[in-house]
Design a protein around this motif. Structure first.
Motif, short mmCIF file in Angstrom:
data_model
loop_
_atom_site.label_atom_id
_atom_site.label_comp_id
_atom_site.label_asym_id
_atom_site.label_seq_id
_atom_site.Cartn_x
_atom_site.Cartn_y
_atom_site.Cartn_z
N ASP A 33 -1.71 5.75 9.29
CA ASP A 33 -2.40 6.85 9.17
C ASP A 33 -3.89 6.34 9.33
OD1 ASP A 33 -0.48 8.87 8.95
OD2 ASP A 33 -0.66 9.27 6.96
N GLN A 36 -4.47 5.56 13.10
CA GLN A 36 -4.28 6.42 13.93
C GLN A 36 -5.45 7.73 13.77
OE1 GLN A 36 -0.31 8.50 13.72
NE2 GLN A 36 -0.59 9.29 15.71
N TYR A 37 -6.07 7.42 12.50
CA TYR A 37 -7.18 8.62 12.07
C TYR A 37 -8.15 8.02 11.52
CZ TYR A 37 -3.02 11.96 12.81
OH TYR A 37 -2.11 12.69 13.23
N GLN A 38 -9.26 8.69 11.79
CA GLN A 38 -10.60 8.11 11.23
C GLN A 38 -11.02 8.71 9.91
OE1 GLN A 38 -13.79 8.54 13.97
NE2 GLN A 38 -12.41 7.94 15.93
N GLY A 41 -10.11 12.44 8.91
CA GLY A 41 -8.76 13.06 9.61
C GLY A 41 -8.80 13.20 11.05
N GLU A 43 -8.55 12.26 14.55
CA GLU A 43 -7.60 11.28 15.53
C GLU A 43 -8.36 10.59 16.42
OE1 GLU A 43 -3.18 11.65 17.49
OE2 GLU A 43 -4.25 13.36 16.93
N ARG A 46 -5.77 8.02 21.98
CA ARG A 46 -4.42 7.61 21.90
C ARG A 46 -4.26 6.24 22.25
NH1 ARG A 46 0.90 9.51 21.59
NH2 ARG A 46 2.30 8.90 23.02
N TYR A 49 -5.13 3.87 19.60
CA TYR A 49 -4.00 3.62 18.52
C TYR A 49 -3.04 3.10 19.17
CZ TYR A 49 0.27 4.53 16.38
OH TYR A 49 1.40 4.72 15.80
N CYS A 69 3.62 7.92 15.96
CA CYS A 69 4.40 8.69 16.95
C CYS A 69 5.58 8.23 17.61
CB CYS A 69 3.20 8.78 18.26
SG CYS A 69 2.92 7.44 19.30
N SER A 116 -9.98 12.77 4.28
CA SER A 116 -8.90 13.57 4.71
C SER A 116 -8.91 15.04 4.35
CB SER A 116 -7.53 12.85 4.75
OG SER A 116 -7.41 11.73 5.30
N SER A 121 -3.93 18.84 5.80
CA SER A 121 -2.84 17.78 5.74
C SER A 121 -1.63 17.90 5.05
CB SER A 121 -3.49 16.46 5.31
OG SER A 121 -4.66 16.21 6.20
#
Length: 181
Positions: A33, A36-38, A41, A43, A46, A49, A69, A116, A121
């Motif tokens: 997480d 994949q997320y800054q 929150g 994203e 791709r 990541y 994913c 986040s 979420s």
């Protein structure tokens, strides 16, 4: 135990377990997480990541916590020598999502990127909870049966199993330390 994938449904305690396992084993922890997320929150792209995930897989030692994913999930499970599958009853996952939502107003949830969006979420977690249970849980169970002879597997099915898991890991480490002394 050099490459550990910790996986399972949302709200199962993966981040808490992974953090403690990292502390016990000294293996570097990678929380998907946070990759994949800054903060906030948002994203990451791709490709960024996917590249970061691949770099982790190529390293010699790791604990990877989370889903990421579908594309990276099965790569990670195949690359890991140790699988820790949190497969608690659905009501426990649901309860822990509730608990995370309530306590998240006072302390950010373990393993989440800073700032986040807690409510958004958490609502997503409720949606994912059922979808994962319906579609991924059967695939996870089938996968661990397929690889049980080639990997170390810890299939955690109850909250009691969690404490027994840590006792087992600590005993293995203490045994190795005693044997090498």
């Amino acid at each position: 135990m050099k490459k550990v994938a910790v996986f399972g449904n949302t709200g199962g305690g993966k981040s808490t377990l992974s953090k403690r396992l990292s502390e016990i084993t000294g293996l570097p922890l990678h929380i998907l997480d946070k990759i994949q997320y800054q903060s906030g929150g948002i994203e990451v792209p791709r490709e960024e990541y996917l590249h970061a995930h691949q770099q982790i897989l190529m390293s010699d030692r790791w604990i990877i916590d989370g889903f990421g994913c579908k594309e990276t999930l099965w790569l990670r499970l195949d690359e890991a020598d140790t699988l820790v599958y949190l497969d608690l009853p659905l009501y426990v996952h649901f309860w822990w999502v509730n608990k995370r939502l309530m306590t998240g107003f006072f302390k950010p949830p373990e393993g989440w990127p800073s700032k986040s969006p807690l409510l958004k979420s958490s609502l997503n977690s409720y949606r994912v909870l059922w979808l994962c249970h319906k579609y991924l849980t059967p695939k996870y169970r089938e996968y661990i049966k397929e690889v049980e002879t080639t990997k170390s597997i810890y299939h955690i099915r109850s909250t009691k199993d969690i404490s027994q898991f840590f006792e087992l890991i600590e005993n293995q480490i203490n045994f190795k330390d005693g044997a090498s002394a």
